[in-house]
Motif scaffolding. Structure first.
Motif, PDB file in Angstrom:
ATOM      1  N   GLN A 257       0.638  -1.242  -0.142  1.00  0.00           N
ATOM      2  CA  GLN A 257      -0.106   0.117  -0.100  1.00  0.00           C
ATOM      3  C   GLN A 257       0.782   1.377  -0.123  1.00  0.00           C
ATOM      4  O   GLN A 257       1.504   1.044   0.397  1.00  0.00           O
ATOM      5  CB  GLN A 257      -1.318   0.462   1.273  1.00  0.00           C
ATOM      6  N   THR A 258       0.007   2.805  -0.250  1.00  0.00           N
ATOM      7  CA  THR A 258       1.136   3.282  -0.013  1.00  0.00           C
ATOM      8  C   THR A 258       0.680   4.057   0.681  1.00  0.00           C
ATOM      9  O   THR A 258      -0.141   3.346   1.460  1.00  0.00           O
ATOM     10  CB  THR A 258       0.290   4.857  -1.392  1.00  0.00           C
ATOM     11  N   VAL A 259       1.439   4.615   1.697  1.00  0.00           N
ATOM     12  CA  VAL A 259       1.709   5.617   3.088  1.00  0.00           C
ATOM     13  C   VAL A 259       0.513   6.041   3.044  1.00  0.00           C
ATOM     14  O   VAL A 259      -0.719   5.920   3.967  1.00  0.00           O
ATOM     15  CB  VAL A 259       2.160   6.558   3.227  1.00  0.00           C
TER      16      VAL A 259
ATOM     17  N   ALA B  11      -4.898   6.601   6.253  1.00  0.00           N
ATOM     18  CA  ALA B  11      -6.583   6.874   5.705  1.00  0.00           C
ATOM     19  C   ALA B  11      -7.290   5.646   6.730  1.00  0.00           C
ATOM     20  O   ALA B  11      -7.998   6.238   7.467  1.00  0.00           O
ATOM     21  CB  ALA B  11      -6.502   6.655   3.890  1.00  0.00           C
ATOM     22  N   PRO B  12      -7.433   4.719   6.836  1.00  0.00           N
ATOM     23  CA  PRO B  12      -8.846   4.345   7.562  1.00  0.00           C
ATOM     24  C   PRO B  12      -8.018   4.550   8.751  1.00  0.00           C
ATOM     25  O   PRO B  12      -9.127   4.009  10.179  1.00  0.00           O
ATOM     26  CB  PRO B  12      -8.854   3.012   7.016  1.00  0.00           C
ATOM     27  N   ARG B  13      -7.029   5.198   9.690  1.00  0.00           N
ATOM     28  CA  ARG B  13      -6.576   4.493  10.504  1.00  0.00           C
ATOM     29  C   ARG B  13      -6.458   6.590  11.055  1.00  0.00           C
ATOM     30  O   ARG B  13      -5.939   7.119  11.394  1.00  0.00           O
ATOM     31  CB  ARG B  13      -5.473   5.080  11.147  1.00  0.00           C
ATOM     32  N   GLY B  14      -7.847   6.425  12.083  1.00  0.00           N
ATOM     33  CA  GLY B  14      -8.369   8.059  12.135  1.00  0.00           C
ATOM     34  C   GLY B  14      -7.881   8.124  13.467  1.00  0.00           C
ATOM     35  O   GLY B  14      -7.612  10.003  13.653  1.00  0.00           O
ATOM     36  N   ASP B  15      -7.114   7.642  14.314  1.00  0.00           N
ATOM     37  CA  ASP B  15      -6.607   7.420  14.811  1.00  0.00           C
ATOM     38  C   ASP B  15      -5.517   8.243  15.127  1.00  0.00           C
ATOM     39  O   ASP B  15      -3.828   8.285  16.141  1.00  0.00           O
ATOM     40  CB  ASP B  15      -6.697   7.038  16.094  1.00  0.00           C
TER      41      ASP B  15
END
Length: 54
Positions: free
Chosen positions: A39-41, A46-50
């Motif tokens: 995956q790109t960084v 992105a899915p890790r809002g925290d």
């Protein structure tokens, strides 16, 4: 060789291949090892809002 010259030679050895797009290729190494595509960084964060940097 003076230290400054040594640094310049070492940096040149890294910069020239980069300028020639030597590192632009992609491989499937991550997927072969982990079974999951790389995956790109941005896609990872992105899915890790925290997730916070720093």
């Amino acid at each position: 060789m003076a230290t400054g010259n040594l640094v310049a030679v070492a940096a040149g050895g890294l910069i020239r291949p980069h300028q020639g797009n030597r590192y632009d290729g992609a491989s499937d190494d991550v997927e072969r090892v982990t079974g999951v595509p790389a995956q790109t960084v941005e896609a990872f964060v992105a899915p890790r809002g925290d997730f916070r940097s720093g």
